[in-house]
Design a protein around this motif. Structure first.
Motif, PDB file in Angstrom:
ATOM      1  N   GLY A  23      -2.727  12.405  -4.568  1.00 37.29           N
ATOM      2  CA  GLY A  23      -2.949  12.778  -3.178  1.00 37.29           C
ATOM      3  C   GLY A  23      -3.347  11.537  -2.398  1.00 37.29           C
ATOM      4  N   GLU A  24      -3.204  11.591  -1.063  1.00 38.34           N
ATOM      5  CA  GLU A  24      -3.521  10.419  -0.245  1.00 38.34           C
ATOM      6  C   GLU A  24      -4.186  10.877   1.037  1.00 38.34           C
ATOM      7  N   LYS A  25      -5.224  10.130   1.449  1.00 34.20           N
ATOM      8  CA  LYS A  25      -5.888  10.415   2.714  1.00 34.20           C
ATOM      9  C   LYS A  25      -6.409   9.097   3.270  1.00 34.20           C
ATOM     10  N   ASP A  26      -6.037   8.798   4.499  1.00 30.08           N
ATOM     11  CA  ASP A  26      -6.476   7.572   5.182  1.00 30.08           C
ATOM     12  C   ASP A  26      -6.193   6.315   4.364  1.00 30.08           C
ATOM     13  N   GLY A  27      -5.058   6.277   3.691  1.00 26.85           N
ATOM     14  CA  GLY A  27      -4.668   5.087   2.930  1.00 26.85           C
ATOM     15  C   GLY A  27      -5.381   4.933   1.606  1.00 26.85           C
ATOM     16  N   MET A  28      -6.023   6.012   1.115  1.00 24.77           N
ATOM     17  CA  MET A  28      -6.757   5.957  -0.152  1.00 24.77           C
ATOM     18  C   MET A  28      -6.264   7.052  -1.085  1.00 24.77           C
ATOM     19  N   PHE A  29      -6.490   6.851  -2.388  1.00 23.97           N
ATOM     20  CA  PHE A  29      -6.158   7.855  -3.383  1.00 23.97           C
ATOM     21  C   PHE A  29      -7.103   9.041  -3.239  1.00 23.97           C
ATOM     22  N   VAL A  30      -6.575  10.253  -3.380  1.00 25.40           N
ATOM     23  CA  VAL A  30      -7.398  11.453  -3.475  1.00 25.40           C
ATOM     24  C   VAL A  30      -7.118  12.025  -4.856  1.00 25.40           C
ATOM     25  N   VAL A  31      -8.188  12.175  -5.618  1.00 27.36           N
ATOM     26  CA  VAL A  31      -8.048  12.643  -7.000  1.00 27.36           C
ATOM     27  C   VAL A  31      -8.953  13.859  -7.196  1.00 27.36           C
ATOM     28  N   PRO A  32      -8.672  14.661  -8.226  1.00 26.86           N
ATOM     29  CA  PRO A  32      -9.526  15.828  -8.475  1.00 26.86           C
ATOM     30  C   PRO A  32     -10.955  15.384  -8.816  1.00 26.86           C
ATOM     31  N   ARG A  33     -11.907  16.182  -8.386  1.00 24.77           N
ATOM     32  CA  ARG A  33     -13.311  15.925  -8.656  1.00 24.77           C
ATOM     33  C   ARG A  33     -13.573  16.096 -10.154  1.00 24.77           C
ATOM     34  N   THR A  34     -14.434  15.238 -10.702  1.00 26.41           N
ATOM     35  CA  THR A  34     -14.795  15.357 -12.111  1.00 26.41           C
ATOM     36  C   THR A  34     -16.202  15.893 -12.214  1.00 26.41           C
ATOM     37  N   PHE A  35     -16.461  16.686 -13.243  1.00 17.57           N
ATOM     38  CA  PHE A  35     -17.776  17.298 -13.466  1.00 17.57           C
ATOM     39  C   PHE A  35     -18.348  16.750 -14.766  1.00 17.57           C
ATOM     40  N   GLU A  36     -19.660  16.743 -14.822  1.00 16.77           N
ATOM     41  CA  GLU A  36     -20.341  16.292 -16.045  1.00 16.77           C
ATOM     42  C   GLU A  36     -20.545  17.438 -16.983  1.00 16.77           C
ATOM     43  N   ARG A  69       0.817  -1.209   0.000  1.00 16.59           N
ATOM     44  CA  ARG A  69       0.000   0.000   0.000  1.00 16.59           C
ATOM     45  C   ARG A  69       0.857   1.268   0.000  1.00 16.59           C
ATOM     46  N   GLU A  70       1.838   1.338   0.867  1.00 18.13           N
ATOM     47  CA  GLU A  70       2.663   2.551   0.965  1.00 18.13           C
ATOM     48  C   GLU A  70       3.372   2.838  -0.358  1.00 18.13           C
ATOM     49  N   GLU A  71       3.908   1.799  -0.969  1.00 18.99           N
ATOM     50  CA  GLU A  71       4.616   1.975  -2.237  1.00 18.99           C
ATOM     51  C   GLU A  71       3.653   2.398  -3.344  1.00 18.99           C
ATOM     52  N   ILE A  72       2.466   1.833  -3.362  1.00 20.10           N
ATOM     53  CA  ILE A  72       1.469   2.179  -4.380  1.00 20.10           C
ATOM     54  C   ILE A  72       0.975   3.608  -4.187  1.00 20.10           C
ATOM     55  N   LEU A  73       0.746   4.007  -2.951  1.00 17.63           N
ATOM     56  CA  LEU A  73       0.245   5.356  -2.676  1.00 17.63           C
ATOM     57  C   LEU A  73       1.251   6.447  -3.041  1.00 17.63           C
ATOM     58  N   LYS A  74       2.514   6.097  -3.210  1.00 24.90           N
ATOM     59  CA  LYS A  74       3.509   7.080  -3.643  1.00 24.90           C
ATOM     60  C   LYS A  74       3.178   7.602  -5.041  1.00 24.90           C
TER      61      LYS A  74
END
Length: 97
Positions: A84-97, A75-80
């Motif tokens: 962005g990262e928060k609580d062990g998860m990917f943080v990505v920009p919000r997408t709009f329709e 997980r740590e290596e993948i999250l690099k």
């Protein structure tokens, strides 16, 4: 041996199949159904004594492998690689329709 299909049978099959058949189509269906039943009768004449029943022509076997974890928790290596990262998860920009 010719199988005789009644008008009632053709009507009933048409109702079950939700088909509105013309007279020509009913006659063709009668011929087709008769041919199928004749073929089934012919299959009944085959000598099957000693023939093992089967569901497939070719042998069927499970080709899946065992589900064994071989690379461990990375997980740590993948999250690099995450933007962005928060609580062990990917943080990505919000997408709009």
């Amino acid at each position: 041996m010719a199988n005789m299909i009644s008008d009632e049978t053709i009507e009933y099959v048409g109702i079950l199949a939700k088909l509105a058949l013309s007279e020509e189509e009913k006659e063709q269906a009668r011929k087709d159904m008769g041919s199928m039943l004749d073929y089934i009768d012919k299959l009944g004449e085959l000598e099957t004594q000693g023939v093992e029943p089967m569901s497939h022509v070719f042998p069927v076997k499970n080709v899946f492998r065992e589900d064994i974890v071989t690379n461990g928790d990375m997980r740590e290596e993948i999250l690099k690689n995450a933007p962005g990262e928060k609580d062990g998860m990917f943080v990505v920009p919000r997408t709009f329709e």
